[in-house]
Design a protein around this motif. Structure first.
Motif, PDB file in Angstrom:
ATOM      1  N   UNK A 140       1.371  -1.170   0.011  1.00 30.74           N
ATOM      2  CA  UNK A 140      -0.447   0.259   0.092  1.00 30.74           C
ATOM      3  C   UNK A 140       0.576   1.687  -0.219  1.00 30.74           C
ATOM      4  N   UNK A 141       2.056   1.458   0.437  1.00 30.91           N
ATOM      5  CA  UNK A 141       2.656   2.923   1.200  1.00 30.91           C
ATOM      6  C   UNK A 141       3.162   2.964  -0.393  1.00 30.91           C
ATOM      7  N   UNK A 142       4.420   1.210  -1.016  1.00 29.51           N
ATOM      8  CA  UNK A 142       4.789   1.513  -2.622  1.00 29.51           C
ATOM      9  C   UNK A 142       3.483   2.278  -4.004  1.00 29.51           C
ATOM     10  N   UNK A 143       2.354   1.887  -3.296  1.00 32.35           N
ATOM     11  CA  UNK A 143       1.074   2.436  -4.365  1.00 32.35           C
ATOM     12  C   UNK A 143       1.188   4.323  -4.207  1.00 32.35           C
ATOM     13  N   UNK A 144       1.220   4.300  -2.749  1.00 27.73           N
ATOM     14  CA  UNK A 144       0.724   5.814  -2.275  1.00 27.73           C
ATOM     15  C   UNK A 144       2.226   6.317  -2.748  1.00 27.73           C
ATOM     16  N   UNK A 145       3.551   6.262  -2.874  1.00 23.98           N
ATOM     17  CA  UNK A 145       4.922   7.103  -2.805  1.00 23.98           C
ATOM     18  C   UNK A 145       4.792   7.191  -4.948  1.00 23.98           C
ATOM     19  N   UNK A 146       4.462   5.935  -4.939  1.00 27.38           N
ATOM     20  CA  UNK A 146       4.554   5.831  -6.696  1.00 27.38           C
ATOM     21  C   UNK A 146       5.483   4.840  -7.027  1.00 27.38           C
ATOM     22  N   UNK A 168       9.043   1.677  -5.950  1.00 26.84           N
ATOM     23  CA  UNK A 168       8.250   0.087  -6.354  1.00 26.84           C
ATOM     24  C   UNK A 168       9.287  -0.316  -4.381  1.00 26.84           C
ATOM     25  N   UNK A 169       8.437  -1.447  -4.175  1.00 24.45           N
ATOM     26  CA  UNK A 169       9.793  -2.256  -2.761  1.00 24.45           C
ATOM     27  C   UNK A 169      10.872  -2.215  -2.957  1.00 24.45           C
ATOM     28  N   UNK A 170      11.405  -2.070  -4.248  1.00 30.03           N
ATOM     29  CA  UNK A 170      13.038  -2.484  -3.977  1.00 30.03           C
ATOM     30  C   UNK A 170      13.569  -0.730  -3.612  1.00 30.03           C
ATOM     31  N   UNK A 171      12.951   0.287  -3.081  1.00 31.11           N
ATOM     32  CA  UNK A 171      13.447   1.740  -3.171  1.00 31.11           C
ATOM     33  C   UNK A 171      13.074   1.944  -1.576  1.00 31.11           C
ATOM     34  N   UNK A 172      11.490   0.953  -0.917  1.00 34.08           N
ATOM     35  CA  UNK A 172      11.809   1.140   0.464  1.00 34.08           C
ATOM     36  C   UNK A 172      12.697  -0.013   1.235  1.00 34.08           C
ATOM     37  N   UNK A 173      13.192  -1.025   0.902  1.00 38.22           N
ATOM     38  CA  UNK A 173      13.719  -1.684   1.260  1.00 38.22           C
ATOM     39  C   UNK A 173      15.730  -1.297   1.455  1.00 38.22           C
ATOM     40  N   UNK A 174      15.527  -1.270  -0.002  1.00 40.30           N
ATOM     41  CA  UNK A 174      17.077  -0.183   0.033  1.00 40.30           C
ATOM     42  C   UNK A 174      17.545   0.634   0.678  1.00 40.30           C
ATOM     43  N   UNK A 177      11.962   8.777  -3.540  1.00 42.03           N
ATOM     44  CA  UNK A 177      11.967   8.782  -4.416  1.00 42.03           C
ATOM     45  C   UNK A 177      13.415   8.764  -5.091  1.00 42.03           C
ATOM     46  N   UNK A 178      13.894   9.215  -3.816  1.00 40.32           N
ATOM     47  CA  UNK A 178      15.786   9.901  -5.168  1.00 40.32           C
ATOM     48  C   UNK A 178      16.155   7.972  -5.255  1.00 40.32           C
ATOM     49  N   UNK A 179      15.902   7.501  -4.171  1.00 39.91           N
ATOM     50  CA  UNK A 179      15.919   5.534  -4.326  1.00 39.91           C
ATOM     51  C   UNK A 179      15.582   5.378  -5.590  1.00 39.91           C
ATOM     52  N   UNK A 180      14.946   5.355  -5.388  1.00 38.56           N
ATOM     53  CA  UNK A 180      14.052   5.238  -6.802  1.00 38.56           C
ATOM     54  C   UNK A 180      15.225   5.461  -7.471  1.00 38.56           C
ATOM     55  N   UNK A 229      17.600   6.467  -8.381  1.00 36.81           N
ATOM     56  CA  UNK A 229      19.431   5.872  -8.514  1.00 36.81           C
ATOM     57  C   UNK A 229      19.566   5.243  -8.705  1.00 36.81           C
ATOM     58  N   UNK A 230      18.590   3.359  -8.268  1.00 38.46           N
ATOM     59  CA  UNK A 230      17.391   2.364  -8.792  1.00 38.46           C
ATOM     60  C   UNK A 230      17.982   2.394 -10.538  1.00 38.46           C
ATOM     61  N   UNK A 231      17.164   3.537 -10.632  1.00 41.14           N
ATOM     62  CA  UNK A 231      16.674   3.584 -11.906  1.00 41.14           C
ATOM     63  C   UNK A 231      18.191   3.590 -12.740  1.00 41.14           C
ATOM     64  N   UNK A 232      18.923   4.422 -11.962  1.00 38.87           N
ATOM     65  CA  UNK A 232      20.198   5.036 -12.960  1.00 38.87           C
ATOM     66  C   UNK A 232      21.255   4.136 -13.264  1.00 38.87           C
ATOM     67  N   UNK A 233      20.935   2.794 -12.104  1.00 41.46           N
ATOM     68  CA  UNK A 233      21.976   1.951 -11.983  1.00 41.46           C
ATOM     69  C   UNK A 233      21.794   0.861 -12.568  1.00 41.46           C
ATOM     70  N   UNK A 234      20.139   1.037 -12.939  1.00 46.13           N
ATOM     71  CA  UNK A 234      20.455  -0.658 -14.134  1.00 46.13           C
ATOM     72  C   UNK A 234      20.485  -0.120 -15.503  1.00 46.13           C
TER      73      UNK A 234
END
Length: 286
Positions: A187-193, A195-201, A259-262, A264-269
Protein backbone atom coordinates in the motif's frame (compact mmCIF):
# COMPACT_ATOMS: atom_id res chain seq x y z
CA UNK A 1 20.51 -33.60 -19.19
CA UNK A 2 23.21 -34.27 -21.79
CA UNK A 3 20.78 -33.17 -24.51
CA UNK A 4 20.24 -29.85 -22.70
CA UNK A 5 24.01 -29.39 -22.36
CA UNK A 6 24.35 -30.06 -26.09
CA UNK A 7 21.74 -27.38 -26.87
CA UNK A 8 23.29 -24.46 -24.99
CA UNK A 9 26.79 -23.07 -25.48
CA UNK A 10 27.04 -21.63 -21.95
CA UNK A 11 26.63 -25.16 -20.54
CA UNK A 12 29.59 -26.31 -22.66
CA UNK A 13 31.78 -23.51 -21.33
CA UNK A 14 35.12 -23.79 -19.55
CA UNK A 15 37.18 -20.91 -18.16
CA UNK A 16 40.85 -20.89 -19.19
CA UNK A 17 43.52 -18.49 -17.98
CA UNK A 18 46.87 -20.27 -17.87
CA UNK A 19 49.43 -18.71 -20.28
CA UNK A 20 46.75 -16.34 -21.59
CA UNK A 21 46.74 -12.51 -21.42
CA UNK A 22 43.26 -12.58 -19.83
CA UNK A 23 40.81 -15.25 -18.67
CA UNK A 24 38.55 -16.54 -21.42
CA UNK A 25 35.25 -18.37 -21.58
CA UNK A 26 35.82 -21.14 -24.10
CA UNK A 27 32.90 -23.09 -25.57
CA UNK A 28 33.60 -26.76 -26.31
CA UNK A 29 31.88 -28.36 -29.26
CA UNK A 30 31.27 -31.44 -27.12
CA UNK A 31 31.10 -31.58 -23.32
CA UNK A 32 30.27 -35.06 -21.97
CA UNK A 33 28.44 -34.95 -18.64
CA UNK A 34 30.36 -36.48 -15.75
CA UNK A 35 28.31 -39.03 -13.80
CA UNK A 36 29.68 -40.79 -10.72
CA UNK A 37 27.87 -43.65 -9.04
CA UNK A 38 28.49 -44.08 -5.30
CA UNK A 39 27.44 -46.68 -2.75
CA UNK A 40 26.39 -45.14 0.55
CA UNK A 41 26.93 -46.83 3.89
CA UNK A 42 23.86 -46.05 5.95
CA UNK A 43 22.99 -46.55 9.56
CA UNK A 44 19.41 -46.49 10.85
CA UNK A 45 18.24 -42.91 11.07
CA UNK A 46 20.82 -41.53 8.65
CA UNK A 47 19.67 -38.89 6.18
CA UNK A 48 20.36 -40.40 2.75
CA UNK A 49 20.18 -37.01 1.05
CA UNK A 50 22.83 -35.58 3.38
CA UNK A 51 25.06 -38.61 2.82
CA UNK A 52 24.73 -38.20 -0.96
CA UNK A 53 25.72 -34.53 -0.75
CA UNK A 54 28.74 -35.44 1.38
CA UNK A 55 29.77 -37.95 -1.31
CA UNK A 56 29.90 -35.24 -3.98
CA UNK A 57 33.33 -33.82 -4.87
CA UNK A 58 34.38 -30.89 -2.70
CA UNK A 59 35.34 -28.61 -5.59
CA UNK A 60 34.94 -28.22 -9.33
CA UNK A 61 37.64 -27.67 -11.97
CA UNK A 62 36.32 -24.77 -14.04
CA UNK A 63 38.85 -25.56 -16.78
CA UNK A 64 36.68 -28.55 -17.72
CA UNK A 65 33.31 -28.35 -19.45
CA UNK A 66 30.55 -28.78 -18.56
CA UNK A 67 30.68 -26.96 -15.25
CA UNK A 68 28.07 -29.33 -13.88
CA UNK A 69 28.23 -32.93 -12.77
CA UNK A 70 26.02 -35.65 -11.37
CA UNK A 71 26.43 -38.03 -8.45
CA UNK A 72 23.93 -40.90 -8.23
CA UNK A 73 23.20 -43.66 -5.76
CA UNK A 74 20.70 -46.47 -5.44
CA UNK A 75 18.28 -45.83 -2.59
CA UNK A 76 18.74 -48.80 -0.27
CA UNK A 77 15.56 -47.86 1.61
CA UNK A 78 13.51 -48.79 -1.44
CA UNK A 79 12.38 -52.41 -1.16
CA UNK A 80 12.14 -52.89 -4.94
CA UNK A 81 15.60 -51.43 -5.51
CA UNK A 82 14.49 -49.35 -8.49
CA UNK A 83 14.61 -45.93 -6.84
CA UNK A 84 17.68 -43.78 -7.40
CA UNK A 85 18.79 -40.45 -6.00
CA UNK A 86 20.73 -37.87 -7.95
CA UNK A 87 22.70 -34.81 -6.84
CA UNK A 88 23.18 -32.22 -9.58
CA UNK A 89 25.98 -29.70 -9.01
CA UNK A 90 26.32 -26.69 -11.28
CA UNK A 91 28.86 -23.89 -10.98
CA UNK A 92 27.53 -20.36 -10.48
CA UNK A 93 29.78 -19.14 -13.32
CA UNK A 94 27.35 -20.70 -15.79
CA UNK A 95 23.98 -20.09 -14.18
CA UNK A 96 21.78 -17.95 -12.01
CA UNK A 97 18.46 -19.02 -10.48
CA UNK A 98 16.44 -18.46 -13.66
CA UNK A 99 19.01 -20.45 -15.65
CA UNK A 100 18.48 -23.41 -13.31
CA UNK A 101 14.72 -23.17 -13.87
CA UNK A 102 15.30 -23.18 -17.64
CA UNK A 103 17.61 -26.20 -17.39
CA UNK A 104 15.13 -28.22 -15.30
CA UNK A 105 12.22 -27.27 -17.56
CA UNK A 106 14.11 -28.51 -20.63
CA UNK A 107 15.09 -31.75 -18.88
CA UNK A 108 11.42 -32.25 -18.04
CA UNK A 109 10.48 -31.69 -21.70
CA UNK A 110 12.92 -34.43 -22.78
CA UNK A 111 11.63 -36.83 -20.12
CA UNK A 112 8.08 -36.28 -21.37
CA UNK A 113 9.19 -36.61 -25.05
CA UNK A 114 8.15 -33.00 -25.71
CA UNK A 115 11.54 -31.65 -26.72
CA UNK A 116 9.97 -30.58 -30.01
CA UNK A 117 8.23 -27.71 -28.18
CA UNK A 118 11.55 -26.18 -27.13
CA UNK A 119 12.53 -23.02 -28.99
CA UNK A 120 15.73 -22.82 -30.98
CA UNK A 121 18.49 -22.06 -28.45
CA UNK A 122 19.91 -18.56 -28.55
CA UNK A 123 23.70 -18.22 -28.29
CA UNK A 124 24.87 -16.84 -24.94
CA UNK A 125 27.61 -14.99 -26.82
CA UNK A 126 24.93 -12.57 -28.05
CA UNK A 127 24.38 -11.51 -24.43
CA UNK A 128 28.15 -11.34 -23.82
CA UNK A 129 28.54 -9.03 -26.80
CA UNK A 130 25.63 -6.86 -25.68
CA UNK A 131 26.88 -6.58 -22.10
CA UNK A 132 30.33 -5.50 -23.29
CA UNK A 133 29.26 -3.11 -26.06
CA UNK A 134 25.88 -1.56 -25.13
CA UNK A 135 27.51 0.78 -22.60
CA UNK A 136 31.21 1.57 -22.91
CA UNK A 137 33.74 1.11 -20.12
CA UNK A 138 34.29 4.87 -20.18
CA UNK A 139 30.59 5.51 -19.53
CA UNK A 140 30.57 2.99 -16.67
CA UNK A 141 33.68 4.59 -15.18
CA UNK A 142 32.28 8.11 -15.41
CA UNK A 143 29.07 7.04 -13.65
CA UNK A 144 30.77 5.25 -10.77
CA UNK A 145 33.35 8.01 -10.30
CA UNK A 146 30.48 10.45 -9.91
CA UNK A 147 28.57 8.39 -7.33
CA UNK A 148 31.49 6.71 -5.52
CA UNK A 149 34.44 9.05 -6.04
CA UNK A 150 34.12 10.58 -2.55
CA UNK A 151 34.15 7.20 -0.75
CA UNK A 152 37.31 7.07 1.37
CA UNK A 153 36.51 4.24 3.80
CA UNK A 154 34.66 0.93 3.52
CA UNK A 155 31.17 0.54 4.93
CA UNK A 156 32.27 -1.99 7.54
CA UNK A 157 29.72 -2.71 10.30
CA UNK A 158 31.25 -2.16 13.76
CA UNK A 159 34.57 -1.45 12.03
CA UNK A 160 35.24 -5.16 11.44
CA UNK A 161 37.61 -5.36 8.48
CA UNK A 162 39.14 -8.82 8.84
CA UNK A 163 36.32 -10.89 7.39
CA UNK A 164 38.36 -13.60 5.70
CA UNK A 165 37.38 -17.20 6.40
CA UNK A 166 35.40 -20.14 5.13
CA UNK A 167 32.04 -18.85 6.38
CA UNK A 168 31.66 -21.60 8.97
CA UNK A 169 31.42 -19.04 11.76
CA UNK A 170 28.53 -17.15 10.18
CA UNK A 171 24.91 -17.65 11.11
CA UNK A 172 21.74 -16.90 9.21
CA UNK A 173 18.23 -16.05 10.28
CA UNK A 174 15.22 -15.91 7.96
CA UNK A 175 12.17 -14.00 9.15
CA UNK A 176 9.02 -14.08 7.07
CA UNK A 177 7.00 -10.87 6.95
CA UNK A 178 3.47 -11.26 8.24
CA UNK A 179 0.85 -10.98 5.50
CA UNK A 180 -0.51 -7.79 7.11
CA UNK A 181 2.94 -6.15 7.06
CA UNK A 182 3.50 -7.18 3.45
CA UNK A 183 0.17 -5.68 2.42
CA UNK A 184 0.93 -2.45 4.28
CA UNK A 185 4.24 -2.27 2.42
CA UNK A 186 2.47 -2.73 -0.93
CA UNK A 187 0.00 0.00 0.00
CA UNK A 188 2.85 2.39 0.81
CA UNK A 189 4.64 1.66 -2.48
CA UNK A 190 1.45 2.54 -4.35
CA UNK A 191 0.94 5.69 -2.28
CA UNK A 192 4.49 6.92 -2.92
CA UNK A 193 4.62 5.70 -6.53
CA UNK A 194 7.81 3.67 -6.02
CA UNK A 195 8.83 0.02 -6.04
CA UNK A 196 9.22 -2.15 -2.96
CA UNK A 197 12.94 -2.19 -3.79
CA UNK A 198 13.15 1.54 -2.95
CA UNK A 199 11.71 0.85 0.52
CA UNK A 200 14.10 -2.03 1.23
CA UNK A 201 17.17 -0.18 -0.05
CA UNK A 202 16.42 2.89 2.06
CA UNK A 203 15.71 0.72 5.10
CA UNK A 204 18.95 -1.20 4.64
CA UNK A 205 20.87 2.06 4.21
CA UNK A 206 19.60 3.09 7.66
CA UNK A 207 20.71 -0.25 9.12
CA UNK A 208 24.16 0.18 7.53
CA UNK A 209 24.37 3.76 8.81
CA UNK A 210 23.46 2.71 12.35
CA UNK A 211 26.10 -0.04 12.43
CA UNK A 212 28.89 1.97 10.78
CA UNK A 213 28.34 5.56 11.85
CA UNK A 214 28.35 6.65 8.19
CA UNK A 215 25.66 8.93 6.79
CA UNK A 216 26.11 7.71 3.18
CA UNK A 217 26.78 3.97 3.41
CA UNK A 218 27.74 1.88 0.39
CA UNK A 219 26.46 -1.67 -0.03
CA UNK A 220 25.90 -4.18 -2.80
CA UNK A 221 22.65 -4.64 -4.68
CA UNK A 222 21.85 -7.55 -6.98
CA UNK A 223 20.59 -6.84 -10.48
CA UNK A 224 18.65 -9.46 -12.45
CA UNK A 225 20.50 -8.69 -15.69
CA UNK A 226 17.75 -10.07 -17.97
CA UNK A 227 15.44 -7.04 -18.19
CA UNK A 228 17.42 -5.36 -20.97
CA UNK A 229 19.49 -8.21 -22.39
CA UNK A 230 17.67 -9.03 -25.60
CA UNK A 231 14.44 -10.78 -26.49
CA UNK A 232 15.72 -14.31 -25.80
CA UNK A 233 17.19 -13.70 -22.32
CA UNK A 234 14.12 -15.15 -20.59
CA UNK A 235 14.78 -18.59 -22.13
CA UNK A 236 18.57 -18.67 -22.36
CA UNK A 237 20.57 -20.21 -19.51
CA UNK A 238 23.67 -18.43 -18.31
CA UNK A 239 24.89 -16.06 -15.64
CA UNK A 240 23.05 -12.77 -16.05
CA UNK A 241 22.91 -11.44 -12.49
CA UNK A 242 25.43 -8.90 -11.28
CA UNK A 243 26.18 -7.29 -7.93
CA UNK A 244 27.08 -3.60 -7.94
CA UNK A 245 27.53 -0.96 -5.22
CA UNK A 246 24.97 1.71 -4.44
CA UNK A 247 25.52 4.71 -2.13
CA UNK A 248 22.47 6.03 -0.30
CA UNK A 249 21.98 9.07 1.92
CA UNK A 250 20.53 7.49 5.07
CA UNK A 251 19.63 10.86 6.60
CA UNK A 252 16.86 11.57 4.09
CA UNK A 253 13.27 11.83 5.25
CA UNK A 254 11.04 9.02 4.02
CA UNK A 255 9.02 11.00 1.46
CA UNK A 256 12.09 12.56 -0.15
CA UNK A 257 14.36 9.54 0.26
CA UNK A 258 12.09 7.05 -1.49
CA UNK A 259 11.96 9.13 -4.67
CA UNK A 260 15.72 9.68 -4.63
CA UNK A 261 16.48 5.97 -4.12
CA UNK A 262 14.01 5.02 -6.86
CA UNK A 263 15.86 7.35 -9.24
CA UNK A 264 19.23 5.92 -8.15
CA UNK A 265 18.08 2.37 -8.85
CA UNK A 266 16.79 3.40 -12.26
CA UNK A 267 20.10 5.03 -13.12
CA UNK A 268 22.05 2.01 -11.90
CA UNK A 269 20.04 -0.27 -14.20
CA UNK A 270 21.70 1.33 -17.22
CA UNK A 271 25.02 0.09 -15.86
CA UNK A 272 23.80 -3.33 -14.66
CA UNK A 273 26.44 -5.21 -16.68
CA UNK A 274 29.40 -3.11 -15.52
CA UNK A 275 32.31 -5.07 -13.99
CA UNK A 276 32.33 -4.85 -10.19
CA UNK A 277 36.11 -4.30 -10.30
CA UNK A 278 35.60 -1.16 -12.37
CA UNK A 279 33.13 0.21 -9.83
CA UNK A 280 35.53 -0.53 -6.96
CA UNK A 281 38.38 1.28 -8.74
CA UNK A 282 36.22 4.42 -9.02
CA UNK A 283 36.32 5.07 -5.26
CA UNK A 284 38.96 7.02 -3.34
CA UNK A 285 39.87 3.94 -1.31
CA UNK A 286 43.58 3.01 -1.36
Amino acid sequence: LQSVVDRHDILRTAVLWENLPQPLQVVQRRAPLRVEEVVLTRSPGDDTTALLLEACPASMDIRLAPMLDVTITQDTRDADGDRWLMALRSHHLTRDHQALEILLDEVRAHLEHEEGRLAEPAPYRDFVAYSRLAVSAEQHRAYFERVLGEVEEPTAPYGVMDTHGDGSGAGETVVELAAEVAERLRAQTRRHGVSAAAFFHLAWARVAAATTGQTHPVFGTVLLGRMDAGGTAHRTPGLYINTLPIRIDATQALDQGLGVVQAQLGELLRHEHAPLALAQQATSLP
